[in-house]
Motif scaffolding. Structure first.
Motif, PDB file in Angstrom:
ATOM      1  N   ILE A  38     -59.808   4.372 -13.870  1.00  0.00           N
ATOM      2  CA  ILE A  38     -58.960   3.878 -12.783  1.00  0.00           C
ATOM      3  C   ILE A  38     -58.925   2.352 -12.799  1.00  0.00           C
ATOM      4  O   ILE A  38     -59.950   1.692 -12.949  1.00  0.00           O
ATOM      5  CB  ILE A  38     -59.490   4.376 -11.433  1.00  0.00           C
ATOM      6  CG1 ILE A  38     -59.459   5.906 -11.383  1.00  0.00           C
ATOM      7  CG2 ILE A  38     -58.664   3.808 -10.274  1.00  0.00           C
ATOM      8  CD1 ILE A  38     -60.156   6.491 -10.160  1.00  0.00           C
ATOM      9  N   SER A  39     -57.740   1.804 -12.614  1.00  0.00           N
ATOM     10  CA  SER A  39     -57.563   0.351 -12.596  1.00  0.00           C
ATOM     11  C   SER A  39     -57.442  -0.151 -11.154  1.00  0.00           C
ATOM     12  O   SER A  39     -57.159   0.629 -10.231  1.00  0.00           O
ATOM     13  CB  SER A  39     -56.302  -0.046 -13.367  1.00  0.00           C
ATOM     14  OG  SER A  39     -55.141   0.419 -12.699  1.00  0.00           O
ATOM     15  N   ALA A  40     -57.647  -1.441 -10.959  1.00  0.00           N
ATOM     16  CA  ALA A  40     -57.497  -2.051  -9.632  1.00  0.00           C
ATOM     17  C   ALA A  40     -56.062  -1.889  -9.127  1.00  0.00           C
ATOM     18  O   ALA A  40     -55.831  -1.694  -7.925  1.00  0.00           O
ATOM     19  CB  ALA A  40     -57.878  -3.525  -9.693  1.00  0.00           C
ATOM     20  N   GLU A  41     -55.119  -1.954 -10.037  1.00  0.00           N
ATOM     21  CA  GLU A  41     -53.710  -1.804  -9.656  1.00  0.00           C
ATOM     22  C   GLU A  41     -53.444  -0.409  -9.098  1.00  0.00           C
ATOM     23  O   GLU A  41     -52.680  -0.238  -8.134  1.00  0.00           O
ATOM     24  CB  GLU A  41     -52.818  -2.067 -10.871  1.00  0.00           C
ATOM     25  CG  GLU A  41     -51.331  -2.024 -10.546  1.00  0.00           C
ATOM     26  CD  GLU A  41     -50.448  -2.294 -11.765  1.00  0.00           C
ATOM     27  OE1 GLU A  41     -49.218  -2.331 -11.601  1.00  0.00           O
ATOM     28  OE2 GLU A  41     -51.000  -2.463 -12.873  1.00  0.00           O
ATOM     29  N   GLU A  42     -54.086   0.601  -9.697  1.00  0.00           N
ATOM     30  CA  GLU A  42     -53.899   1.971  -9.212  1.00  0.00           C
ATOM     31  C   GLU A  42     -54.479   2.138  -7.806  1.00  0.00           C
ATOM     32  O   GLU A  42     -53.926   2.882  -6.984  1.00  0.00           O
ATOM     33  CB  GLU A  42     -54.538   2.961 -10.185  1.00  0.00           C
ATOM     34  CG  GLU A  42     -53.751   3.132 -11.482  1.00  0.00           C
ATOM     35  CD  GLU A  42     -54.448   4.067 -12.465  1.00  0.00           C
ATOM     36  OE1 GLU A  42     -53.826   5.042 -12.907  1.00  0.00           O
ATOM     37  OE2 GLU A  42     -55.618   3.802 -12.801  1.00  0.00           O
ATOM     38  N   VAL A  43     -55.592   1.477  -7.535  1.00  0.00           N
ATOM     39  CA  VAL A  43     -56.172   1.526  -6.189  1.00  0.00           C
ATOM     40  C   VAL A  43     -55.221   0.873  -5.189  1.00  0.00           C
ATOM     41  O   VAL A  43     -54.978   1.413  -4.102  1.00  0.00           O
ATOM     42  CB  VAL A  43     -57.548   0.825  -6.159  1.00  0.00           C
ATOM     43  CG1 VAL A  43     -58.069   0.712  -4.725  1.00  0.00           C
ATOM     44  CG2 VAL A  43     -58.548   1.582  -7.016  1.00  0.00           C
ATOM     45  N   ASP A  44     -54.659  -0.268  -5.557  1.00  0.00           N
ATOM     46  CA  ASP A  44     -53.689  -0.948  -4.688  1.00  0.00           C
ATOM     47  C   ASP A  44     -52.486  -0.044  -4.407  1.00  0.00           C
ATOM     48  O   ASP A  44     -52.005   0.038  -3.267  1.00  0.00           O
ATOM     49  CB  ASP A  44     -53.210  -2.247  -5.333  1.00  0.00           C
ATOM     50  CG  ASP A  44     -54.294  -3.314  -5.376  1.00  0.00           C
ATOM     51  OD1 ASP A  44     -55.267  -3.206  -4.611  1.00  0.00           O
ATOM     52  OD2 ASP A  44     -54.161  -4.253  -6.193  1.00  0.00           O
ATOM     53  N   ASP A  45     -52.018   0.629  -5.446  1.00  0.00           N
ATOM     54  CA  ASP A  45     -50.866   1.536  -5.292  1.00  0.00           C
ATOM     55  C   ASP A  45     -51.209   2.698  -4.359  1.00  0.00           C
ATOM     56  O   ASP A  45     -50.386   3.110  -3.534  1.00  0.00           O
ATOM     57  CB  ASP A  45     -50.422   2.077  -6.650  1.00  0.00           C
ATOM     58  CG  ASP A  45     -49.777   1.007  -7.521  1.00  0.00           C
ATOM     59  OD1 ASP A  45     -49.391  -0.047  -6.987  1.00  0.00           O
ATOM     60  OD2 ASP A  45     -49.654   1.239  -8.747  1.00  0.00           O
ATOM     61  N   ALA A  46     -52.432   3.233  -4.498  1.00  0.00           N
ATOM     62  CA  ALA A  46     -52.857   4.361  -3.656  1.00  0.00           C
ATOM     63  C   ALA A  46     -52.951   3.936  -2.197  1.00  0.00           C
ATOM     64  O   ALA A  46     -52.564   4.681  -1.290  1.00  0.00           O
ATOM     65  CB  ALA A  46     -54.205   4.899  -4.134  1.00  0.00           C
ATOM     66  N   GLN A  47     -53.431   2.731  -1.950  1.00  0.00           N
ATOM     67  CA  GLN A  47     -53.532   2.244  -0.580  1.00  0.00           C
ATOM     68  C   GLN A  47     -52.151   1.959   0.014  1.00  0.00           C
ATOM     69  O   GLN A  47     -51.905   2.253   1.182  1.00  0.00           O
ATOM     70  CB  GLN A  47     -54.415   0.989  -0.545  1.00  0.00           C
ATOM     71  CG  GLN A  47     -55.879   1.297  -0.872  1.00  0.00           C
ATOM     72  CD  GLN A  47     -56.761   0.073  -0.858  1.00  0.00           C
ATOM     73  OE1 GLN A  47     -56.287  -1.052  -1.026  1.00  0.00           O
ATOM     74  NE2 GLN A  47     -58.052   0.275  -0.669  1.00  0.00           N
ATOM     75  N   ALA A  48     -51.281   1.428  -0.804  1.00  0.00           N
ATOM     76  CA  ALA A  48     -49.908   1.184  -0.337  1.00  0.00           C
ATOM     77  C   ALA A  48     -49.212   2.503  -0.001  1.00  0.00           C
ATOM     78  O   ALA A  48     -48.468   2.600   0.983  1.00  0.00           O
ATOM     79  CB  ALA A  48     -49.118   0.425  -1.406  1.00  0.00           C
TER      80      ALA A  48
END
Length: 274
Positions: A38-48
């Motif tokens: 998992i990448s940091a970008e994917e975490v940001d996308d999940a939170q958005a």
């Protein structure tokens, strides 16, 4: 691939391998196939996506649409129910603190009346108890990426669609990728910030204005008792009514030391005070 080769000449002057060690490079995240980490970008996308889901559920509710259906679709995409165990502790959950099933989670988000077998304490967080949310903002304190698992801790801020007021809530989220490479929530713990006045529910804490009002009521009671006495009225009845409204007798212990009291200095009962 990594290797170690050893070469040695024989009696016939031929160079031959006498040592061969071959291995794949060390992987700090063993067992995680390429593309699953998992990448940091994917975490940001999940939170958005989570924030967008909450505001979309609220908007659908306020417009009279099928907000329960919208919430169900969002929960299926965002949470790991049906794919893995989910550890969910919602913010406003006291009786049913933990929500291990999709039905438990739906009751929390859309309200117990909208879900069969819902929990009576649930008023529908995703619809803000009927007022709706117009915006949700994530503010990560820290994100930990560990292969196919990611953890995020921080604060999120919810804006009421009706009043525009903002509510701060603390969170810890855990994300994990499934066999379908979809990132889903497997851990969600949410709580209100620490209150330095423990045990005092919202709305019960005393304000300076309330103290001013109580003092004005006491002053008014004294002058009203005096006025009634001077006019020959039932000043004892007036005093009794005032004492019942102003003092805690019958509701709690009262510590009362009057000005002009020497022999019976303290007055623990309503009769003593009267």
């Amino acid at each position: 691939v990594e290797y170690t080769f050893g070469y040695k000449k024989g009696e016939d002057d031929q160079l031959r391998i006498f040592l061969h060690h071959s291995s794949v490079p060390f992987d700090p995240t063993p067992g995680v196939p390429l593309g699953v980490a998992i990448s940091a970008e994917e975490v940001d996308d999940a939170q958005a996506a989570w924030a967008s889901a909450i505001t979309n559920i609220s908007k659908t509710y306020l417009e009279g649409g099928d907000y329960v259906g919208v919430a169900g679709d969002a929960a299926g995409q965002l949470y790991g129910y049906g794919h893995s165990q989910v550890l969910f502790k919602p913010t406003k959950a006291a009786d049913a603190q933990f929500r291990p099933s999709a039905e438990d989670a739906m009751s929390y988000f859309v309200g117990h009346e909208a879900v069969e077998g819902g929990h009576s304490e649930d008023s529908g967080f995703a619809i803000n108890g009927g007022k709706g949310w117009s915006d949700v903002k994530f503010e990560n304190h820290q994100t930990k990426l560990t292969g196919d698992v990611a953890l995020a801790m921080g604060n999120y801020y919810f804006t009421c669609a009706q009043t525009g007021s903002e509510t701060k809530v603390e969170y810890t989220f855990g994300y994990k990728k499934g066999e379908d490479d979809q990132l889903r929530i497997f851990l969600h713990h949410s709580s209100v910030p620490f209150d330095p006045t423990p045990g005092v529910p919202l709305g019960v804490a005393i304000s300076a204005e309330e103290v001013d009002d109580a003092q004005a009521a006491w002053a008014s009671a004294i002058t009203n008792i005096s006025k009634t006495y001077l006019e020959g009225g039932d000043y004892v009845g007036v005093a009794g009514d005032a004492a019942g409204q102003l003092y805690g007798y019958g509701h709690s212990q009262v510590l009362f030391k009057p000005t002009k009291a020497a022999d019976a200095q303290f007055r623990p009962s309503a009769e003593d005070a009267m």
